[in-house]
Scaffold this motif. Structure first.
Motif, PDB file in Angstrom:
ATOM      1  N   GLY A   1       0.843  -1.190   0.000  1.00  9.45           N
ATOM      2  CA  GLY A   1       0.000   0.000   0.000  1.00  9.45           C
ATOM      3  C   GLY A   1       0.877   1.237   0.000  1.00  9.45           C
ATOM      4  O   GLY A   1       2.090   1.149  -0.148  1.00  9.45           O
ATOM      5  N   SER A   2       0.269   2.364   0.205  1.00  5.47           N
ATOM      6  CA  SER A   2       1.030   3.612   0.156  1.00  5.47           C
ATOM      7  C   SER A   2       2.101   3.692   1.244  1.00  5.47           C
ATOM      8  O   SER A   2       3.081   4.403   1.097  1.00  5.47           O
TER       9      SER A   2
ATOM     10  N   LEU B   1       8.821  -0.043   1.783  1.00  2.00           N
ATOM     11  CA  LEU B   1       9.128  -0.063   0.350  1.00  2.00           C
ATOM     12  C   LEU B   1       7.982  -0.758  -0.383  1.00  2.00           C
ATOM     13  O   LEU B   1       7.381  -1.695   0.133  1.00  2.00           O
ATOM     14  N   LEU B   2       7.699  -0.330  -1.587  1.00  2.00           N
ATOM     15  CA  LEU B   2       6.594  -0.894  -2.354  1.00  2.00           C
ATOM     16  C   LEU B   2       7.034  -2.080  -3.202  1.00  2.00           C
ATOM     17  O   LEU B   2       8.128  -2.086  -3.755  1.00  2.00           O
TER      18      LEU B   2
END
Length: 84
Positions: free
Chosen positions: A29-30, A51-52
Motif C-alpha cells: 500500500g502507500s 518499500l513498495l
C-alpha cells in the motif's frame, strides 16, 4: 557446477527458499509492503517494510534468511524488525 554440489564440497551451509524458509508477500500500500517470513524450525515473523512491491519484500526476506543463517553459525550479529 551446481550450487548444492559446490556447497557440499566446501562444507558450506546452504539454505533454500521453499525448502528451509518461506517468504509470503501479503500486501502493498502507500505505506509500503508487508510479508511473512517463516522457517521450518518454527521461527516466523510478520514484517512491515516501507518499500513498495513484492520484489522488495522478497529481497528483505532473503536478507533476513542470510542474517538468521549467519547467526546460527555463531557470527555476532544484531538486527531489529518492526513486528506486527
Amino acid at each position: 557446477m551446481a550450487v548444492r554440489q559446490r556447497a557440499r564440497e566446501v562444507g558450506a551451509p546452504l539454505r533454500v527458499e521453499g525448502e528451509d524458509f518461506d517468504i509470503e508477500w501479503s500486501e502493498s500500500g502507500s505505506a509500503g509492503s508487508k510479508f511473512r517470513y517463516a522457517e521450518r524450525d518454527g521461527f516466523a515473523v510478520e514484517v512491515a517494510l516501507p518499500l513498495l512491491g513484492g520484489h522488495q519484500a522478497r529481497n528483505a526476506g532473503l536478507s533476513l534468511a542470510c542474517v538468521r543463517a549467519l547467526d546460527a553459525h555463531d557470527f555476532w550479529l544484531t538486527y531489529s524488525l518492526t513486528v506486527f
